[in-house]
Motif scaffolding. Structure first.
Motif, PDB file in Angstrom:
ATOM      1  N   GLY A  94     -14.395 -17.502  -0.367  1.00  0.00           N
ATOM      2  CA  GLY A  94     -15.181 -16.415   0.207  1.00  0.00           C
ATOM      3  C   GLY A  94     -14.486 -15.073   0.282  1.00  0.00           C
ATOM      4  N   THR A  95     -13.296 -14.964  -0.342  1.00  0.00           N
ATOM      5  CA  THR A  95     -12.593 -13.680  -0.319  1.00  0.00           C
ATOM      6  C   THR A  95     -12.096 -13.288  -1.700  1.00  0.00           C
ATOM      7  OG1 THR A  95     -10.466 -14.711   0.254  1.00  0.00           O
ATOM      8  CG2 THR A  95     -11.825 -13.889   2.088  1.00  0.00           C
ATOM      9  N   ILE A  96     -11.941 -11.979  -1.859  1.00  0.00           N
ATOM     10  CA  ILE A  96     -11.314 -11.382  -3.036  1.00  0.00           C
ATOM     11  C   ILE A  96      -9.882 -11.116  -2.607  1.00  0.00           C
ATOM     12  CG2 ILE A  96     -11.339  -9.415  -4.614  1.00  0.00           C
ATOM     13  CD1 ILE A  96     -14.384  -9.103  -3.724  1.00  0.00           C
ATOM     14  N   ASN A  97      -8.912 -11.632  -3.348  1.00  0.00           N
ATOM     15  CA  ASN A  97      -7.531 -11.677  -2.879  1.00  0.00           C
ATOM     16  C   ASN A  97      -6.581 -10.835  -3.714  1.00  0.00           C
ATOM     17  OD1 ASN A  97      -8.353 -13.819  -1.019  1.00  0.00           O
ATOM     18  ND2 ASN A  97      -8.576 -15.006  -2.885  1.00  0.00           N
ATOM     19  N   CYS A  98      -5.768 -10.056  -3.017  1.00  0.00           N
ATOM     20  CA  CYS A  98      -4.731  -9.266  -3.667  1.00  0.00           C
ATOM     21  C   CYS A  98      -3.393  -9.935  -3.372  1.00  0.00           C
ATOM     22  CB  CYS A  98      -4.738  -7.831  -3.145  1.00  0.00           C
ATOM     23  SG  CYS A  98      -3.497  -6.810  -3.982  1.00  0.00           S
ATOM     24  N   ASP A  99      -2.700 -10.328  -4.420  1.00  0.00           N
ATOM     25  CA  ASP A  99      -1.425 -11.022  -4.256  1.00  0.00           C
ATOM     26  C   ASP A  99      -0.258 -10.084  -3.968  1.00  0.00           C
ATOM     27  OD1 ASP A  99      -2.729 -13.391  -4.693  1.00  0.00           O
ATOM     28  OD2 ASP A  99      -1.956 -13.687  -6.728  1.00  0.00           O
ATOM     29  N   CYS A 100      -0.418  -8.794  -4.172  1.00  0.00           N
ATOM     30  CA  CYS A 100       0.708  -7.877  -3.958  1.00  0.00           C
ATOM     31  C   CYS A 100       1.219  -7.934  -2.515  1.00  0.00           C
ATOM     32  CB  CYS A 100       0.317  -6.447  -4.300  1.00  0.00           C
ATOM     33  SG  CYS A 100       0.184  -6.146  -6.069  1.00  0.00           S
ATOM     34  N   HIS A 101       0.305  -7.837  -1.547  1.00  0.00           N
ATOM     35  CA  HIS A 101       0.730  -7.815  -0.144  1.00  0.00           C
ATOM     36  C   HIS A 101      -0.160  -8.643   0.763  1.00  0.00           C
ATOM     37  CE1 HIS A 101       2.391  -4.086  -1.976  1.00  0.00           C
ATOM     38  NE2 HIS A 101       3.476  -4.587  -1.441  1.00  0.00           N
ATOM     39  N   GLY A 102      -1.059  -9.428   0.189  1.00  0.00           N
ATOM     40  CA  GLY A 102      -1.844 -10.364   0.987  1.00  0.00           C
ATOM     41  C   GLY A 102      -3.185  -9.870   1.493  1.00  0.00           C
ATOM     42  N   SER A 103      -3.644  -8.718   1.064  1.00  0.00           N
ATOM     43  CA  SER A 103      -4.956  -8.238   1.508  1.00  0.00           C
ATOM     44  C   SER A 103      -6.054  -9.165   1.001  1.00  0.00           C
ATOM     45  CB  SER A 103      -5.223  -6.827   0.984  1.00  0.00           C
ATOM     46  OG  SER A 103      -4.322  -5.907   1.547  1.00  0.00           O
ATOM     47  N   LYS A 104      -7.107  -9.306   1.806  1.00  0.00           N
ATOM     48  CA  LYS A 104      -8.271 -10.112   1.433  1.00  0.00           C
ATOM     49  C   LYS A 104      -9.531  -9.336   1.803  1.00  0.00           C
ATOM     50  CE  LYS A 104      -5.935 -14.511   2.151  1.00  0.00           C
ATOM     51  NZ  LYS A 104      -6.008 -15.166   0.863  1.00  0.00           N
ATOM     52  N   PHE A 105     -10.542  -9.458   0.943  1.00  0.00           N
ATOM     53  CA  PHE A 105     -11.794  -8.735   1.111  1.00  0.00           C
ATOM     54  C   PHE A 105     -12.962  -9.714   1.023  1.00  0.00           C
ATOM     55  CE2 PHE A 105      -8.605  -6.139  -0.951  1.00  0.00           C
ATOM     56  CZ  PHE A 105      -8.623  -4.960  -0.235  1.00  0.00           C
ATOM     57  N   SER A 106     -14.024  -9.438   1.767  1.00  0.00           N
ATOM     58  CA  SER A 106     -15.217 -10.280   1.766  1.00  0.00           C
ATOM     59  C   SER A 106     -15.956 -10.180   0.439  1.00  0.00           C
ATOM     60  CB  SER A 106     -16.154  -9.848   2.896  1.00  0.00           C
ATOM     61  OG  SER A 106     -17.410 -10.484   2.768  1.00  0.00           O
ATOM     62  N   ILE A 107     -16.422 -11.329  -0.065  1.00  0.00           N
ATOM     63  CA  ILE A 107     -17.229 -11.308  -1.295  1.00  0.00           C
ATOM     64  C   ILE A 107     -18.632 -10.781  -1.019  1.00  0.00           C
ATOM     65  CG2 ILE A 107     -15.932 -13.180  -2.386  1.00  0.00           C
ATOM     66  CD1 ILE A 107     -18.379 -15.017  -1.818  1.00  0.00           C
ATOM     67  N   LYS A 108     -19.023 -10.691   0.255  1.00  0.00           N
ATOM     68  CA  LYS A 108     -20.375 -10.232   0.616  1.00  0.00           C
ATOM     69  C   LYS A 108     -20.505  -8.716   0.558  1.00  0.00           C
ATOM     70  CE  LYS A 108     -21.057 -14.099   3.753  1.00  0.00           C
ATOM     71  NZ  LYS A 108     -21.238 -14.494   5.148  1.00  0.00           N
ATOM     72  N   ASP A 109     -19.481  -8.021   1.067  1.00  0.00           N
ATOM     73  CA  ASP A 109     -19.602  -6.566   1.172  1.00  0.00           C
ATOM     74  C   ASP A 109     -18.312  -5.802   0.877  1.00  0.00           C
ATOM     75  OD1 ASP A 109     -18.101  -7.129   3.438  1.00  0.00           O
ATOM     76  OD2 ASP A 109     -19.667  -6.531   4.850  1.00  0.00           O
ATOM     77  N   GLY A 110     -17.262  -6.506   0.467  1.00  0.00           N
ATOM     78  CA  GLY A 110     -16.000  -5.850   0.142  1.00  0.00           C
ATOM     79  C   GLY A 110     -15.167  -5.451   1.344  1.00  0.00           C
ATOM     80  N   SER A 111     -15.623  -5.785   2.548  1.00  0.00           N
ATOM     81  CA  SER A 111     -14.886  -5.394   3.758  1.00  0.00           C
ATOM     82  C   SER A 111     -13.553  -6.128   3.855  1.00  0.00           C
ATOM     83  CB  SER A 111     -15.725  -5.671   5.008  1.00  0.00           C
ATOM     84  OG  SER A 111     -15.989  -7.060   5.124  1.00  0.00           O
ATOM     85  N   VAL A 112     -12.617  -5.514   4.556  1.00  0.00           N
ATOM     86  CA  VAL A 112     -11.288  -6.092   4.740  1.00  0.00           C
ATOM     87  C   VAL A 112     -11.391  -7.260   5.720  1.00  0.00           C
ATOM     88  CG1 VAL A 112      -8.930  -5.681   5.554  1.00  0.00           C
ATOM     89  CG2 VAL A 112     -10.160  -3.868   4.333  1.00  0.00           C
ATOM     90  N   VAL A 113     -10.907  -8.432   5.311  1.00  0.00           N
ATOM     91  CA  VAL A 113     -10.866  -9.576   6.218  1.00  0.00           C
ATOM     92  C   VAL A 113      -9.423  -9.966   6.544  1.00  0.00           C
ATOM     93  CG1 VAL A 113     -13.143 -10.471   5.627  1.00  0.00           C
ATOM     94  CG2 VAL A 113     -11.159 -11.272   4.362  1.00  0.00           C
ATOM     95  N   HIS A 114      -8.457  -9.386   5.825  1.00  0.00           N
ATOM     96  CA  HIS A 114      -7.042  -9.610   6.130  1.00  0.00           C
ATOM     97  C   HIS A 114      -6.254  -8.392   5.685  1.00  0.00           C
ATOM     98  CE1 HIS A 114      -2.967 -11.307   5.899  1.00  0.00           C
ATOM     99  NE2 HIS A 114      -3.404 -12.173   6.810  1.00  0.00           N
ATOM    100  N   ASP A 115      -5.471  -7.821   6.608  1.00  0.00           N
ATOM    101  CA  ASP A 115      -4.628  -6.653   6.336  1.00  0.00           C
ATOM    102  C   ASP A 115      -3.593  -6.991   5.258  1.00  0.00           C
ATOM    103  OD1 ASP A 115      -5.983  -5.412   8.348  1.00  0.00           O
ATOM    104  OD2 ASP A 115      -4.452  -5.735   9.856  1.00  0.00           O
ATOM    105  N   PRO A 116      -2.964  -5.985   4.702  1.00  0.00           N
ATOM    106  CA  PRO A 116      -2.776  -4.622   5.158  1.00  0.00           C
ATOM    107  C   PRO A 116      -3.738  -3.579   4.585  1.00  0.00           C
ATOM    108  CG  PRO A 116      -1.209  -5.054   3.422  1.00  0.00           C
ATOM    109  CD  PRO A 116      -1.991  -6.330   3.651  1.00  0.00           C
ATOM    110  N   ALA A 117      -4.702  -3.972   3.775  1.00  0.00           N
ATOM    111  CA  ALA A 117      -5.618  -2.979   3.194  1.00  0.00           C
ATOM    112  C   ALA A 117      -6.289  -2.171   4.300  1.00  0.00           C
ATOM    113  CB  ALA A 117      -6.664  -3.665   2.335  1.00  0.00           C
ATOM    114  N   PRO A 118      -6.307  -0.841   4.171  1.00  0.00           N
ATOM    115  CA  PRO A 118      -6.880   0.006   5.216  1.00  0.00           C
ATOM    116  C   PRO A 118      -8.390   0.231   5.092  1.00  0.00           C
ATOM    117  CG  PRO A 118      -5.853   1.384   3.568  1.00  0.00           C
ATOM    118  CD  PRO A 118      -5.605  -0.045   3.155  1.00  0.00           C
TER     119      PRO A 118
END
Length: 134
Positions: free
Chosen positions: A92-116
């Motif tokens: 259920g998330t779009i994941n960035c391996d660089c620093h661990g940010s995760k985004f919702s597949i529903k609306d792109g919202s941040v579900v795990h930092d550090p993405a601002p």
């Protein structure tokens, strides 16, 4: 000076260089594609996008998701933290391996930092079984 001393310094210097070089690209943004895809560019067939998941199109800097059956969303694949390309879509998330940010597949919202900020939405068009950039 003992005979082994230059060899030990050489080995230590090589190890230090390898450690620094190996880490130098961690977290650095990936290079952007040569050109931005135009409206009408086909991204995928609807059957290629799993329900509850998504597919990355890194060369086009787009991730397409299907949060629920028949609902397709698209977002930039560039993480809002430091510009890395996101790496995967899972659980259920779009994941960035660089620093661990995760985004919702529903609306792109941040579900795990550090993405601002959330991932920016991309406009798509679904016609029949084809998903294209709008």
């Amino acid at each position: 000076m003992p005979v082994d001393e230059p060899k030990r310094r050489t080995v230590l210097a090589a190890a230090a260089f390898a450690a620094v070089t190996g880490c130098s690209t961690y977290g650095e943004p990936k290079s952007a594609p040569a050109s931005t895809p135009q409206a009408g560019t086909e991204l995928a067939k609807t059957s290629q996008i799993p329900v509850g998941g998504g597919v990355l199109f890194g060369d086009k800097q787009v991730v397409v998701t299907q949060p629920t059956a028949g609902t397709f969303k698209a977002f930039t694949s560039v993480c809002t933290h430091e510009g890395c390309q996101v790496a995967s879509v899972a659980n259920g998330t779009i994941n960035c391996d660089c620093h661990g940010s995760k985004f919702s597949i529903k609306d792109g919202s941040v579900v795990h930092d550090p993405a601002p900020q959330p991932l920016a939405a991309k406009q798509i068009k679904v016609a029949g079984d084809s998903i294209t950039l709008a």
